[in-house]
Design a protein around this motif. Sequence first.
Motif, PDB file in Angstrom:
ATOM      1  N   PHE A   1      -2.908  -8.284  -5.151  1.00 35.14           N
ATOM      2  CA  PHE A   1      -2.300  -7.253  -5.995  1.00 35.14           C
ATOM      3  C   PHE A   1      -1.746  -6.145  -5.111  1.00 35.14           C
ATOM      4  CE2 PHE A   1      -6.860  -6.566  -5.576  1.00 35.14           C
ATOM      5  CZ  PHE A   1      -6.950  -5.246  -5.145  1.00 35.14           C
ATOM      6  N   ALA A   2      -1.017  -5.226  -5.712  1.00 32.09           N
ATOM      7  CA  ALA A   2      -0.521  -4.045  -5.006  1.00 32.09           C
ATOM      8  C   ALA A   2      -1.456  -2.877  -5.284  1.00 32.09           C
ATOM      9  CB  ALA A   2       0.895  -3.712  -5.455  1.00 32.09           C
ATOM     10  N   CYS A   3      -1.461  -1.908  -4.385  1.00 33.94           N
ATOM     11  CA  CYS A   3      -2.434  -0.810  -4.466  1.00 33.94           C
ATOM     12  C   CYS A   3      -1.768   0.480  -3.990  1.00 33.94           C
ATOM     13  CB  CYS A   3      -3.633  -1.153  -3.581  1.00 33.94           C
ATOM     14  SG  CYS A   3      -4.915   0.102  -3.496  1.00 33.94           S
ATOM     15  N   THR A   4      -2.077   1.594  -4.641  1.00 31.31           N
ATOM     16  CA  THR A   4      -1.568   2.882  -4.188  1.00 31.31           C
ATOM     17  C   THR A   4      -2.546   3.498  -3.185  1.00 31.31           C
ATOM     18  OG1 THR A   4      -2.679   4.214  -5.879  1.00 31.31           O
ATOM     19  CG2 THR A   4      -0.542   3.239  -6.470  1.00 31.31           C
ATOM     20  N   PRO A   5      -2.096   4.430  -2.373  1.00 30.48           N
ATOM     21  CA  PRO A   5      -3.004   5.098  -1.428  1.00 30.48           C
ATOM     22  C   PRO A   5      -4.185   5.787  -2.116  1.00 30.48           C
ATOM     23  CG  PRO A   5      -0.737   5.520  -0.822  1.00 30.48           C
ATOM     24  CD  PRO A   5      -0.688   4.833  -2.161  1.00 30.48           C
ATOM     25  N   ASP A   6      -3.959   6.340  -3.301  1.00 24.65           N
ATOM     26  CA  ASP A   6      -5.049   7.013  -4.008  1.00 24.65           C
ATOM     27  C   ASP A   6      -6.102   6.028  -4.514  1.00 24.65           C
ATOM     28  OD1 ASP A   6      -4.089   9.592  -3.651  1.00 24.65           O
ATOM     29  OD2 ASP A   6      -2.793   9.469  -5.408  1.00 24.65           O
ATOM     30  N   GLN A   7      -5.715   4.778  -4.735  1.00 25.87           N
ATOM     31  CA  GLN A   7      -6.665   3.765  -5.195  1.00 25.87           C
ATOM     32  C   GLN A   7      -7.394   3.088  -4.045  1.00 25.87           C
ATOM     33  OE1 GLN A   7      -3.666   1.486  -7.229  1.00 25.87           O
ATOM     34  NE2 GLN A   7      -4.293   2.173  -9.257  1.00 25.87           N
ATOM     35  N   PHE A   8      -6.845   3.164  -2.849  1.00 28.88           N
ATOM     36  CA  PHE A   8      -7.385   2.400  -1.726  1.00 28.88           C
ATOM     37  C   PHE A   8      -8.831   2.756  -1.376  1.00 28.88           C
ATOM     38  CE2 PHE A   8      -7.911   1.436   2.819  1.00 28.88           C
ATOM     39  CZ  PHE A   8      -7.585   0.095   2.818  1.00 28.88           C
ATOM     40  N   PRO A   9      -9.225   4.042  -1.335  1.00 24.37           N
ATOM     41  CA  PRO A   9     -10.634   4.336  -1.007  1.00 24.37           C
ATOM     42  C   PRO A   9     -11.623   3.672  -1.960  1.00 24.37           C
ATOM     43  CG  PRO A   9      -9.304   6.317  -0.836  1.00 24.37           C
ATOM     44  CD  PRO A   9      -8.428   5.276  -1.461  1.00 24.37           C
TER      45      PRO A   9
ATOM     46  N   LEU B   1       0.892  -1.161   0.000  1.00 26.47           N
ATOM     47  CA  LEU B   1       0.000   0.000   0.000  1.00 26.47           C
ATOM     48  C   LEU B   1       0.926   1.205   0.000  1.00 26.47           C
ATOM     49  CD1 LEU B   1      -2.791   1.300   0.178  1.00 26.47           C
ATOM     50  CD2 LEU B   1      -2.695   1.027   2.657  1.00 26.47           C
ATOM     51  N   SER B   2       1.424   1.562  -1.171  1.00 31.66           N
ATOM     52  CA  SER B   2       2.452   2.600  -1.253  1.00 31.66           C
ATOM     53  C   SER B   2       2.406   3.260  -2.624  1.00 31.66           C
ATOM     54  CB  SER B   2       3.844   2.001  -1.012  1.00 31.66           C
ATOM     55  OG  SER B   2       4.195   1.118  -2.068  1.00 31.66           O
ATOM     56  N   ASP B   3       3.151   4.368  -2.754  1.00 29.69           N
ATOM     57  CA  ASP B   3       3.208   5.109  -4.008  1.00 29.69           C
ATOM     58  C   ASP B   3       4.248   4.550  -4.959  1.00 29.69           C
ATOM     59  OD1 ASP B   3       1.330   7.347  -3.451  1.00 29.69           O
ATOM     60  OD2 ASP B   3       2.725   7.721  -1.816  1.00 29.69           O
ATOM     61  N   SER B   4       5.067   3.613  -4.484  1.00 28.36           N
ATOM     62  CA  SER B   4       6.161   3.090  -5.301  1.00 28.36           C
ATOM     63  C   SER B   4       5.640   2.124  -6.354  1.00 28.36           C
ATOM     64  CB  SER B   4       7.195   2.386  -4.412  1.00 28.36           C
ATOM     65  OG  SER B   4       6.590   1.344  -3.681  1.00 28.36           O
ATOM     66  N   GLY B   5       6.560   1.634  -7.181  1.00 22.92           N
ATOM     67  CA  GLY B   5       6.178   0.737  -8.258  1.00 22.92           C
ATOM     68  C   GLY B   5       5.881  -0.664  -7.771  1.00 22.92           C
ATOM     69  N   ARG B   6       5.977  -1.623  -8.678  1.00 26.17           N
ATOM     70  CA  ARG B   6       5.642  -3.008  -8.366  1.00 26.17           C
ATOM     71  C   ARG B   6       6.555  -3.525  -7.261  1.00 26.17           C
ATOM     72  NH1 ARG B   6       2.503  -6.745 -10.345  1.00 26.17           N
ATOM     73  NH2 ARG B   6       3.059  -8.951 -10.321  1.00 26.17           N
ATOM     74  N   PRO B   7       5.988  -4.034  -6.181  1.00 29.55           N
ATOM     75  CA  PRO B   7       6.805  -4.422  -5.029  1.00 29.55           C
ATOM     76  C   PRO B   7       7.436  -5.800  -5.207  1.00 29.55           C
ATOM     77  CG  PRO B   7       4.511  -4.889  -4.578  1.00 29.55           C
ATOM     78  CD  PRO B   7       4.553  -4.223  -5.930  1.00 29.55           C
ATOM     79  N   SER B   8       8.439  -6.071  -4.362  1.00 27.01           N
ATOM     80  CA  SER B   8       8.997  -7.415  -4.278  1.00 27.01           C
ATOM     81  C   SER B   8       8.080  -8.248  -3.387  1.00 27.01           C
ATOM     82  CB  SER B   8      10.404  -7.348  -3.684  1.00 27.01           C
ATOM     83  OG  SER B   8      10.897  -8.648  -3.393  1.00 27.01           O
ATOM     84  N   PHE B   9       7.778  -9.491  -3.811  1.00 24.84           N
ATOM     85  CA  PHE B   9       6.907 -10.344  -3.004  1.00 24.84           C
ATOM     86  C   PHE B   9       7.166 -11.797  -3.347  1.00 24.84           C
ATOM     87  CE2 PHE B   9       4.678  -9.386  -6.918  1.00 24.84           C
ATOM     88  CZ  PHE B   9       4.072 -10.581  -7.282  1.00 24.84           C
ATOM     89  N   ASP B  10       6.663 -12.690  -2.520  1.00 25.39           N
ATOM     90  CA  ASP B  10       6.805 -14.124  -2.747  1.00 25.39           C
ATOM     91  C   ASP B  10       5.778 -14.532  -3.805  1.00 25.39           C
ATOM     92  OD1 ASP B  10       6.601 -16.946  -2.634  1.00 25.39           O
ATOM     93  OD2 ASP B  10       7.380 -16.963  -0.588  1.00 25.39           O
TER      94      ASP B  10
END
Length: 387
Positions: free
Chosen positions: A350-358, A326-335
């Motif tokens: 999936f990953a999500c930005t703060p602006d998309q979360f609401p 849940l961050s503004d950065s790009g695609r995160p590292s994950f398992d």
Amino acid sequence: MSDQERERRWRLAVGGEEEALADPDRRLSTALTALYGDGDDTKKRGRGGLGRSAPSVATWMGDIRRYFPAPVVQIVQRDAFERLGLKQMLLEPEFLAVVEADVNLVADLVTLRSVMPEKTKAIAREVIGKVVAALMERLERRTAEALRGAANRARRTSRPRFADIDWPRTIQANLHHYQPDLRTVVPQRLVGFQRRQRRLVDLDEVVLCVDQSGSMATSVVYASIFSAVMASLPVVTTRLVCFDTAVLDLTDELADPVEVLFGVQLGGGTDIAQAVDYCAQRIERPTKSHLILISDLYEGGSRDALLARLATLVAVGVNVIVLLALSDSGRPSFDAALAAEVATLGAPVFACTPDQFPDLMAAALRREDVQAWAAQADIKVVRAAGE
């Protein structure tokens, strides 16, 4: 000690090329070099100390906590606090006047707070408060508007509350009441949404289960702020649970997001299964509950136990959603392997930005197809294993 272990320790001690080391030794070497490597060695290896291009404070401090005992961690933390220049920076009065709202700064300060002198800690709290206030201003209104789940959009009324007026339909229905001299429409009939009177027992429950390992630092900050916003709304009940190898329930602190952040401990190991089990035990109405697991899924506990618990929650009707960040950065590292197995259970990952979360939470509360919502938002969803 085995010959293999002796050789491993010798490689770390003499500072061999990191490319020759196996993970996690490579991560450990990177973390130590970032703090203690001399300038020439750092340049030769293509790194520039602890600037923005290097691993974040919270991330590499998380690696330190993972691989060293507590007394060594305290020494490294003190060295980091001095070498980063944070101590001197925070003691400068001018700093508070010019500091920018930076979620990375909050993560760094929270990570190092345990080694700060009391005077510096008080200033750090002011800095964090300023950053949180700026983030709240950015995110609060949109979140509140998106989560007005108390309004039943399926039923209309001609006597709506002001906040529930459907202005496009109201204007359309009153176009024949246009007043040329006023150059506006004076509505004679309002069209709006009928608000349901909802008891506490009828409210949906949102549980944010947040991984507080070092790599998830900015996600913890944003999750804390969103939890505080949601807890202030009368349309849902909200619980915030943070975890590493221990579980920390911060629900009672949600009235003060700064206090929440001072309660988390960024870095360390990860036991996701234990945290999910804790949340599951507190879910009383599965079909009205939403579990938002925010984690990169690098599980240090039992993967089988985690998958079994998530499968049970999905089966009984809990709306399980996994956010890899849940961050503004790009695609995160994950398992990736574990993420695919979780997706196979029917939980979107999936990953999500703060602006998309609401908007995500609004879709979740309406029990819409979150996978379809993600596709419309141009978010790449992890595919189920075998697809």
